[in-house]
Scaffold this motif. Structure first.
Motif: not given
Length: 99
Positions: A33, A35, A45-46, A49, A52-53
């Motif tokens: 992901v 970062w 935002e990263c 994400n 969430l993953i």
């Protein structure tokens, strides 16, 4: 249908070249992901994400449990437990718990 890698999935502490890994108990490095973006130390935002993953298995389990509990077949306590499970999964997806 192929089963997904069992959870829980977690964001690894390792940071390498702007990326972090999502890992599970049976497999490390399930997903890479982003970062940070450009010259930032980290991008909110990263990071969101990644949370969430990492919460995906718990979110799926919570939704399945809620559907089962809402079918009217289970006791009221099952519904309350399903709601608690859903709240915990949502908190993890939002990065609100660091457990």
């Amino acid at each position: 249908m192929t089963e997904h890698t069992p959870g829980p999935w977690e964001i690894e502490e390792q940071y390498h070249l702007g990326y972090r890994w999502i890992s599970g108990p049976e497999h490390s490095q399930l997903a890479q992901v982003v970062w940070c973006m450009e010259d930032e130390d980290r991008s909110p935002e990263c990071e969101a994400n990644a949370h969430l993953i990492a919460a995906a298995p718990e979110l799926l389990d919570a939704l399945c449990y809620l559907l089962e509990a809402s079918s009217g077949q289970g006791p009221h306590e099952q519904w309350l437990a399903a709601m608690d499970q859903a709240r915990a999964a949502i908190a993890k997806a939002k990065g609100e718990n660091n457990a």
